[in-house]
Design an enzyme around this catalytic site. Structure first.
Site, PDB file in Angstrom:
ATOM      1  N   GLU A  54       0.753  -1.158  -0.068  1.00 10.45           N
ATOM      2  CA  GLU A  54       0.002   0.031   0.189  1.00 10.45           C
ATOM      3  C   GLU A  54       0.818   1.166   0.015  1.00 10.45           C
ATOM      4  O   GLU A  54       1.622   1.368   0.893  1.00 10.45           O
ATOM      5  CB  GLU A  54      -1.064  -0.041   1.072  1.00 10.45           C
ATOM      6  CG  GLU A  54      -1.945   1.255   1.254  1.00 10.45           C
ATOM      7  CD  GLU A  54      -2.242   1.948   2.682  1.00 10.45           C
ATOM      8  OE1 GLU A  54      -1.978   1.243   3.476  1.00 10.45           O
ATOM      9  OE2 GLU A  54      -2.787   2.991   2.537  1.00 10.45           O
TER      10      GLU A  54
ATOM     11  N   ASP B  51       0.482  -1.831   6.388  1.00  9.08           N
ATOM     12  CA  ASP B  51       0.900  -1.414   7.707  1.00  9.08           C
ATOM     13  C   ASP B  51       0.043  -2.216   8.771  1.00  9.08           C
ATOM     14  O   ASP B  51      -0.870  -2.759   8.585  1.00  9.08           O
ATOM     15  CB  ASP B  51       0.575  -0.013   7.940  1.00  9.08           C
ATOM     16  CG  ASP B  51       1.402   1.020   7.200  1.00  9.08           C
ATOM     17  OD1 ASP B  51       2.445   0.471   6.714  1.00  9.08           O
ATOM     18  OD2 ASP B  51       1.042   2.137   7.050  1.00  9.08           O
TER      19      ASP B  51
ATOM     20  N   ASP C  38      -1.522  -1.506  11.145  1.00  4.52           N
ATOM     21  CA  ASP C  38      -2.739  -0.668  11.599  1.00  4.52           C
ATOM     22  C   ASP C  38      -4.084  -0.988  11.185  1.00  4.52           C
ATOM     23  O   ASP C  38      -4.244  -1.853  10.410  1.00  4.52           O
ATOM     24  CB  ASP C  38      -2.394   0.899  11.755  1.00  4.52           C
ATOM     25  CG  ASP C  38      -2.184   1.389  10.437  1.00  4.52           C
ATOM     26  OD1 ASP C  38      -2.611   0.438   9.344  1.00  4.52           O
ATOM     27  OD2 ASP C  38      -1.686   2.535  10.028  1.00  4.52           O
TER      28      ASP C  38
ATOM     29  N   ASP D 201      -5.730   1.151   9.175  1.00  2.00           N
ATOM     30  CA  ASP D 201      -6.010   1.148   7.761  1.00  2.00           C
ATOM     31  C   ASP D 201      -5.484  -0.298   7.135  1.00  2.00           C
ATOM     32  O   ASP D 201      -5.896  -0.671   6.035  1.00  2.00           O
ATOM     33  CB  ASP D 201      -5.161   2.153   7.310  1.00  2.00           C
ATOM     34  CG  ASP D 201      -6.015   3.637   7.950  1.00  2.00           C
ATOM     35  OD1 ASP D 201      -7.260   3.491   7.861  1.00  2.00           O
ATOM     36  OD2 ASP D 201      -5.097   4.752   7.986  1.00  2.00           O
TER      37      ASP D 201
END
Ligand code: TSJ
Length: 643
Positions: free
Chosen positions: A436, A509, A511, A513
């Protein structure tokens, strides 16, 4: 392993049967895979099912109301039921208490006395003795309304004769066992895995009450507990399958049939989606490979819907019949059959082979579903309309495909501009990293081994608004680079033999998102490239969460547990918390996440992907309530891919 059983006290006159017993259990310890399939996490969880199945049988016989299953803090398991208690009387053939036979003689598990639907073939119902043989220890307590009887074993060998340790006015069975670390590669139970299976059993056996508890505290010091009790049986199961979807008719359709040596029941309800969700069971075993019951159902469903559509002139004379797949779009369905002497076939012994079952189910659906349609014309018309829409969409898609004649972008040979391809074309070694963002993509391009690692950055910098409405991304346009880079088509045209990389690695990541991106891509693969997942080509990269360092010493920590250990190893170290892949330079990214020698990757299986699809449905769905609850409950676990 022999040393574990040489010191067994042989203090009665049944030496011979005892020796046979130990030889039997020793065979189990020598080749555990033959008895429980594998010694991985799957086999580990199988032990619990083997024990619980006995309590479920007792409940089905009408003597047990509640079954409690507990994961203890040390990953041992207890199962308690309030049934009659395993018989403790001396058995004529062996001269041993019946309970001892249950735990020491292969294939003797609670099923003495006959009756009921026996399971034959496969790995199912191998019984309590196998669990006993594969447990570091196993203890059993039986309450018979007067006495509490107790016996303990170690690795299958009894430590004491059955003895009375107290009085009681209750009845029931309690078993406590700890899987043997000498046998199993994995020793930590997954609460959700047990929950899913026990919930399924509670649905399949209407009225049974199963309580699952976890005595291992979670990160907030809390203990999980679920009560599984469904008076509605498989009807409620279907509502559960549709829980995050929008049904297009309210009533769940239910039909059943009882024959001399078998019975069948089916519950079904359509939703406004496009995926087919049929789960079938034979003798409460999930037949994931399908079989005769499923074949019979599908054939009859197609016929009943076509007949109805013709009879009421919804399908015109010049129109073709609806195809099976058209009649199953948006269908949630449970098929459950019981049969004496079930035959299980297929690679994982989860395909029902009994040929009579096809006829029984087919006849039942033909008769009873058409009857239901006649009595419920409103529902029947909704269902036929849905199938006709599916059929038209299929025809239109086919025409569009034929027209564009391979010119479509999907099949075009131009690779996406952002793809940094690798030089090797040998799929045994090649990998594509879907990353991403451009900055992480840049690091990955510099850090990779270009001989076998390709990098595809996706979506550049995504706006936050776009992230929150990520469903917009779920269109061919945005995912086109992924499709062309993988190079094997999409949907019914997908041909896994054409993939350009052996491993498709999602790198995002750690996290929320990142979790969204993973969920999105997994759902996309699940819906449009299922064989890619089925054949094990999809992976999730695991970047570290922390860098722990002092001077030249560096440890990367992938979990909070790792972090703790690292801090013990390097006292007074500094900690850098990685918030995203972008914070790592190319060398660090290679070292921690991409180097096959050092990295940790998770292989995605169909169950993971299916869960991602469910999560996706919730995240994108129009039902706000489940979405909020869900995000609160699971946002953490999605991040960790504990999905
Ligand atoms: F796996 C197991 F065998 F260890 C086990 C069995 C574990 C647990 C937790 C429960 C049981 C179990 C067995 N619960 N209830 C029973 N019931 C019998 O074994 C039983 C009792 C009475 C009679 C009878 O005919 O009187 C027959 C049976 C099979």
């Amino acid at each position: 392993m022999a040393e574990n059983i040489t010191n067994v006290p042989v203090e009665n006159s049944y030496d011979e049967s005892n020796i046979q017993v130990l030889e039997g259990l020793e065979a189990v310890r020598k080749r555990p895979g033959m008895y429980i399939g594998s010694t991985t996490a799957r086999g580990l969880h199988h032990l619990v099912y083997e024990i619980v199945d006995n309590s479920i049988d007792e409940a089905l016989a009408g003597y047990c109301k509640e079954i409690q299953v507990t994961i203890k803090e040390d990953n041992s398991i207890t199962v308690r039921d309030d049934g009659r208690g395993i018989p403790v009387g001396i058995q004529a053939q062996t001269g041993l208490p019946a309970v001892e036979v249950v735990f020491t003689v292969l294939h003797a598990g609670g099923k003495f006395g006959g009756g009921g639907y026996k399971v034959s073939g496969g790995l199912h119902g191998v019984g309590a003795s196998v669990v006993n043989a594969l447990s570091e220890y196993l203890e059993v307590e039986i309450c018979d309304g007067k006495n509490v009887h107790y016996q303990k074993y170690e690795r299958g060998a009894k430590l004491n004769e059955l003895k009375v340790i107290g009085d009681t006015d209750r009845t029931g069975t309690f078993v406590h066992f700890k899987p043997d670390h000498l046998i199993f590669e994995e020793l930590v139970f997954d609460y959700n895995v047990l929950l899913t299976r026990l919930r399924e059993q509670a649905f399949l056996n209407a009225g049974i009450r199963i309580v699952l508890k976890d005595e291992r505290p979670d990160e907030n010091g809390k203990f999980r507990e679920d009560v599984l009790h469904y008076e509605g049986g498989i009807k409620e199961f279907v509502q559960y399958l549709n829980r995050n979807k929008t049904p297009i008719h309210e009533e769940v359709i239910y039909v059943n049939a009882v024959r001399e040596n078998s019975e069948a029941e089916i519950a079904m309800q359509y939703n406004d989606g496009y995926t087919e969700n049929i789960e079938s069971f034979a003798n409460n075993i999930n037949t994931t490979e399908g079989g005769t019951h499923e074949t019979g159902f599908k054939a009859a469903l197609t016929k009943v819907i076509n007949d109805y559509a013709r009879k009421y002139k919804m399908l015109k004379e010049n129109e073709e019949n609806l195809k099976g797949e058209d009649t199953r779009e948006g269908l949630a369905c449970i098929i459950s059959v019981k049969v004496t002497e079930a035959q299980f076939e297929g690679q994982t012994k989860t395909k029902l082979g009994n040929s009579e079952m096809r006829t029984i189910v087919e006849k039942m659906i033909n008769e009873k579903l058409s009857e239901f349609f006649e009595e419920n014309p409103v529902i029947a018309k909704i269902i036929v309309e849905k199938a006709m829409t599916a059929s038209r969409a299929r025809e239109a898609a086919k025409r569009a495909r034929d027209n564009t004649r391979r010119k479509s972008a999907l099949e075009s040979s131009t690779l996406p501009g952002k793809l940094a391809d690798c030089s090797s074309r040998d799929t045994e070694f090649t990998e594509i990293y879907i990353v991403e963002g451009d900055s992480a993509g840049g690091s990955a391009k510099q850090g990779r081994d270009r001989r076998f690692q390709a990098i595809l950055p996706l979506w550049g910098k995504m706006l936050n608004v776009e992230k929150s409405r990520i469903d917009k991304v779920f269109s061919n346009e945005k995912l086109l680079p992924v499709i062309t880079a993988i190079g094997a088509g999409i949907g019914s045209d997908f041909d896994v033999s054409k993939i350009r990389y052996g491993k498709v690695v999602i790198m995002a990541d750690a996290d929320v998102d990142g979790a969204h991106i993973r969920t999105l891509l997994l759902t996309f693969f699940f819906r449009y490239m299922e064989p890619l997942i089925r054949e094990g080509h999809v992976y999730i990269a695991q970047p570290p969460l922390y860098k722990v360092y002092k001077g030249k010493k560096v440890i990367y920590a992938y979990t909070d547990e790792d972090l703790k250990n690292a801090l013990e190893e390097i006292p007074e170290a500094s900690i850098q918390r990685y918030k995203g892949l972008g914070e790592m330079n190319p060398e660090q990214l290679w070292e921690t996440t991409m180097d096959p020698e050092k990295r940790i990757m998770l292989r995605v299986d169909l169950e993971d992907a299916k869960r991602a699809d469910e999560i996706f449905t919730i995240l994108m769905g129009d039902k706000v309530e489940p979405r909020r609850e869900f995000i609160e409950e699971h946002s953490k676990s999605v991040v960790n891919l504990d999905i």
